[in-house]
Design an enzyme around this catalytic site. Structure first.
Site, mmCIF file in Angstrom:
data_model
loop_
_atom_site.group_PDB
_atom_site.id
_atom_site.type_symbol
_atom_site.label_atom_id
_atom_site.label_comp_id
_atom_site.label_asym_id
_atom_site.label_seq_id
_atom_site.Cartn_x
_atom_site.Cartn_y
_atom_site.Cartn_z
ATOM 1 C CG HIS A 62 27.950 38.769 40.539
ATOM 2 N ND1 HIS A 62 29.195 38.225 40.444
ATOM 3 C CD2 HIS A 62 27.563 38.454 39.315
ATOM 4 C CE1 HIS A 62 29.495 37.858 39.301
ATOM 5 N NE2 HIS A 62 28.327 37.858 38.570
ATOM 6 C CE LYS A 72 30.150 40.659 47.592
ATOM 7 N NZ LYS A 72 30.186 40.482 46.013
ATOM 8 C CG ASP A 170 28.729 37.285 35.407
ATOM 9 O OD1 ASP A 170 27.742 36.859 36.081
ATOM 10 O OD2 ASP A 170 29.931 37.673 35.822
#
Length: 183
Positions: A62, A72, A170
């Site tokens: 993602h 992140k 997904d």
């Protein structure tokens, strides 16, 4: 803390300084000044996320696009995961390449995934609690993703496909070639 560069520019394995004693241990999991000094990245985190998953759960790959792109800092609070970052920055010399790192509650390692990267992880222990800081707020309209088994990226997840637990969302992600541009 020490920041260990990976083969992907801007992506670092973070080794915290763990101080053990007879009671257990203490560690500083994040310090903005030290992080910047070690990585050279100026990042201001604004959102923390946490997930719990069982063995075989694969989440990813993602990313967020455009002005909603996210950096992140990821870690495991309980259990162990194979964590993967994929460079999807157009024009990058490592475009389409990935790094895979085992993160666990035991090794306390973290992975810094900068903006311009897709991210995913596979739970390899019986269960895992996964935690990550983001430098931008989530925006549903800016979601991007790449199929976990894209042949160009060629990630060795270390588990048979029949053992994987993947969300319906997904399983229908595009391959790298057809993925939504990051910028």
């Amino acid at each position: 803390m020490a920041a260990i560069p990976t083969k992907l520019e801007g992506c670092f394995i973070i080794e915290p300084n763990v101080i053990p004693d007879e009671r257990g241990y203490f560690m500083e999991s994040y310090n903005e000044k030290r992080f910047e000094a070690e990585t050279g990245a100026k990042v201001h985190f604004v959102q923390d996320n946490q997930s719990f998953s069982t063995r075989g759960v694969l989440r990813g790959l993602h990313y967020q696009t455009g002005e909603h792109a996210q950096a992140k800092l990821v870690r495991v609070l309980q259990g162990e995961v194979l964590d993967v970052a994929v460079d999807v920055r157009p024009g990058s010399p490592t475009y389409g390449q990935h790094v895979a790192v085992l993160l666990s509650a035991e090794n306390n390692r973290q992975l810094f995934v900068p903006r311009g990267f897709a991210h995913g992880f596979l739970v390899v222990s019986e269960t895992a609690t996964f935690f990550y800081k983001c430098d931008n707020f989530y925006n549903k309209e800016s979601e991007g993703g790449i199929m976990y088994n894209d042949a160009i990226i060629d990630i060795d997840w270390g588990m048979e496909a029949s053992e994987l637990i993947i969300s319906q969302k997904d399983t229908i992600l595009p391959n790298l070639e057809n993925a939504r541009p990051i910028w």
